[in-house]
Design an enzyme around this catalytic site. Structure first.
Site, mmCIF file in Angstrom:
data_model
loop_
_atom_site.group_PDB
_atom_site.id
_atom_site.type_symbol
_atom_site.label_atom_id
_atom_site.label_comp_id
_atom_site.label_asym_id
_atom_site.label_seq_id
_atom_site.Cartn_x
_atom_site.Cartn_y
_atom_site.Cartn_z
ATOM 1 N N GLU A 1 36.136 34.929 37.845
ATOM 2 C CA GLU A 1 36.266 33.896 38.845
ATOM 3 C C GLU A 1 35.031 33.826 39.705
ATOM 4 O O GLU A 1 35.156 33.893 40.858
ATOM 5 C CB GLU A 1 37.512 33.997 39.570
ATOM 6 C CG GLU A 1 38.592 33.761 38.759
ATOM 7 C CD GLU A 1 40.006 34.008 39.724
ATOM 8 O OE1 GLU A 1 40.801 32.671 39.618
ATOM 9 O OE2 GLU A 1 40.281 34.600 40.013
HETATM 10 C C1 ACM Z 1 41.980 37.149 36.952
HETATM 11 O O1 ACM Z 1 43.380 36.740 36.810
HETATM 12 N N1 ACM Z 1 41.110 36.461 37.911
HETATM 13 C C2 ACM Z 1 41.486 38.122 36.038
#
Ligand code: ACM
Length: 687
Positions: free
Chosen positions: A315
């Site tokens: 992310e």
């Molecule tokens: C995640 O759930 N950002 C690995």
């Protein structure tokens, strides 16, 4: 495993005896049992080993048995209390050598219970630990006695990597909580604790070389290195590896708060006090970033002995890198641009960063693990990819030659039912992967992100559903297709797991008692039992902004992730519908089922009045009044529907229209929770 009725079981035994397939262990193909994960092979006998007298431990091994003795004593204490001196039948344990979980050593075992005693045979001590977990689940307590059923079990795991991710960053989880979960993991044969130790909201390990990391990032809780050692030893004694995760370059605001030179811009950050994806990322272009990471990873790779080391990598949308003139210039100078030759490409900078981190870890002899975002064309093949955004990433990773772990489908924090986590398979029967690619699928990990779980309710969000994932990863594919039987065993394992120390059932009860105060807790419990927190990430988007400081002590927090009462109600509804109640005369069975439905609905219908009384004592419960009222309304509706079914009456169009409106209204969440009965109610109404 499908349950055999006793009569049918007897029939089989007789039939097999007549065929001369005999005696010592009757070749019962199946038998109701509560084992989870279900073993690879079982042959059930007819005998019993009564547990009137405590079992006597006898170890046969040439290697140091201290850890195995301790494990066997723990199991025996749970099975029969602190019974000394043991004078009963023998529990004989034989194994070849100590097994190291870090090396994925064999977990295979055989376990034989006869009316004379118990024998466990395994190539390694790990197999003994798994056998003891099975043995504990075998204990049957009936009205007359406690006993072990006669059985011969040959067992081994389907996947070598069977993990549980605990997120100690969003909410700090004290050592005692981690240990309880390790006991739960061992009980269902999970063997990797993925310890998510750092994130935007916290840095949870003491660092002696960079102390501001825990002083600033872990101001509201961190593990001292001595505590880490304590957890590692506790896990190792249970045959569990510990995979630490230090999440970079994003999810690292707590690091930047401690060491602002890591920032990609000139802003000053505090430890992140929100749960929104931050997209704040450390600067991958500065050499000072790498010298800091190198110091930290040198320290942490020594602290954590596992050969694998997780660097996160998830992310990061790259916005801070794109927006920084300096970082963009760095990218252009090095040709990190898209096909148009101009636009900077964060993926290329990500790969550059990952390679630098990889070199640091390799220097320490570690194998790097990262989330599936790190997958890129030039990524060295030894890096392990953990897929969370979709199974496609698992397949892509192994096709590119990376060992991989599946987590998509196993996110417990999304509040789906156990079946939703049970069915996804890292290697479905219809896989198109080649045998060589299949070998790269190491297994999977259940993940419990803790935005909405503090140390009090964490266990109720993990258990018992994690046991369904554990079975998916341990047991043969062919014997794990029966969802109703999975639920039957999950109910038993849930009770069992509290005996190993987990508090997933007791903690929500305490929360409810606290909410009821001096009032009657029963109506609160009745409502709590049929509601669930809203699914996926919806809790962030229903008008309430959560921070790590938000107390998690509301009704939504005491509600189960999967309502067992609602699930059973659904099963009852389906059994009524299956019997086609509209064709009278009704046979006694559906009549009895209809009576059960009616009794349940009458209870729910009447609950609201009592719940309203509680609101006077505890006005904070008011946010859940709509759910209570809707529970009553749908109960009234379903009672009418049952009358129609019994009277063989077709509902009018007007009634159906009104029913539809009632059900729609009852679907609306309140207090980030929702009634779990709506799908079953719709089926009963027929809309
Ligand atoms: C995640 O759930 N950002 C690995």
């Amino acid at each position: 495993m499908r349950r055999l009725t006793p009569a049918l079981g007897l029939f089989w035994m007789l039939a097999l005896a007549l065929l001369g397939q005999g005696p010592a262990l009757a070749q019962l193909p199946q038998k109701p049992h509560n084992l989870m994960p279900v073993p690879a092979e079982m042959r059930w006998g007819q005998g019993r080993l009564p547990l009137k007298k405590p079992l006597r431990l006898q170890l046969e091994t040439t290697t140091d048995p201290a850890s195995v003795t301790a494990a066997a004593r723990r199991s025996l204490a749970r099975m029969q209390g602190p019974a000394e001196p043991a004078s009963g039948p023998l529990l004989q344990i034989r194994y070849g050598r100590l097994g190291s979980p870090e090396l994925f050593e064999e977990e295979r075992y055989s376990l034989r219970v006869t009316p004379m005693g118990v024998t466990i045979d395994a190539p390694t001590s790990l197999g003994v630990l798994r056998a003891l977990a099975t043995l504990e689940q075998l204990v049957v307590t009936d009205k007359r006695q406690r006993y072990l059923p006669e059985v011969d079990i040959q067992d081994q795991p389907r996947f070598a990597w069977r993990g549980l991710l605990l997120d100690a960053a969003r909410h700090f989880m004290p050592v005692a909580v981690i240990k309880r979960n390790l006991d739960g993991m061992a009980a269902v044969k999970l063997n990797v604790l993925h310890w998510h130790l750092t994130d935007d909201q916290g840095f949870r390990v003491e660092s002696k070389v960079l102390p501001r990391l825990h002083e600033v990032g872990g101001a509201d809780g961190y593990y001292t290195q001595a505590e880490v050692q304590e957890v590692l030893a506790y896990a190792a004694a249970r045959g569990i590896r510990v995979l630490p995760e230090f999440d970079v370059p994003s999810h690292a605001t707590s690091w930047i708060a401690a060491y602002p030179r890591l920032a990609s811009n000139d802003s000053i950050y505090g430890v992140y006090r929100s749960f929104r994806t931050s997209n704040i990322a450390i600067d991958p272009t500065r050499e000072t970033t790498y010298s800091l990471l190198d110091s930290l990873f040198t320290e942490m790779t020594a602290l954590f002995p596992d050969p694998y080391f997780h660097i996160g990598g998830d992310e990061n949308d790259g916005r801070q890198w794109r927006r920084s003139p300096r970082i963009s210039a760095f990218m252009r100078e090095r040709g990190m641009v898209k096909a148009d030759g101009k636009t900077v490409d964060k993926h290329l900078l990500t790969t550059y960063f990952n390679r630098r981190v990889l070199a640091m870890l390799q220097k320490q002899g570690k194998i790097m693990v990262g989330w599936d975002e790190i997958l890129g064309p030039d990524l060295p093949k030894e890096i392990v990819i953990q897929s969370w955004r979709g199974k496609k990433w698992l397949d892509d990773a192994v096709k590119q030659g990376h060992p991989s772990i599946l987590s998509e489908g196993y996110y417990l924090d999304l509040n789906y039912g156990a079946a939703a986590h049970y069915l996804p398979d890292p290697l479905p029967a219809a896989t198109t992967l080649t045998p060589a690619q299949q070998k790269l699928v190491l297994g999977g990990e259940a993940a419990m992100w803790s935005e909405f779980a503090d140390s009090v309710i964490l266990e109720s969000r993990i258990w018992p559903r994690a046991a369904a994932v554990a079975e998916r990863l341990w047991s043969p594919q062919a014997s794990t297709q029966d969802v109703p039987d999975m639920y039957r065993r999950l109910g038993a394992v849930s009770v069992f797991l509290e005996t190993v120390g987990l508090r997933h059932r007791s903690a929500p009860k305490l929360l409810l008692a606290e909410m009821a105060g001096t009032g009657n807790v029963a109506p609160l419990r009745t409502l709590a039992e049929v509601i669930e927190p809203v699914k996926e990430y919806k809790r962030h988007f229903q008008g309430m902004v959560y921070t790590p400081q938000t107390p998690l002590n509301r009704l939504v927090d005491a509600a189960p992730a999967e309502s067992e009462v609602a699930r059973r109600f659904g099963v009852l509804v389906d059994s009524v519908l299956l019997t086609d109640a509209r064709k009278p005369p009704l046979s006694p069975v559906p009549l009895r089922q209809l009576m059960r439905l009616r009794a349940q609905l009458l209870q729910w219908q009447a609950n609201d009045q009592q719940f309203q009384l509680l609101l006077v004592l505890n006005p904070a419960l008011r946010e859940y009044a709509p759910l209570s009222t809707q529970l009553s309304a749908i109960s009234t509706l379903l009672l009418e529907r049952i009358n129609q079914l019994q009277a063989n009456q077709i509902p009018s169009a007007a009634w159906l229209k009104a029913a539809s409106a009632t059900l729609k209204a009852a679907q609306a969440p309140a207090g980030q929770a929702e009634l779990a009965l709506i799908p079953a109610a719709r089926r009963l109404v027929g809309i």
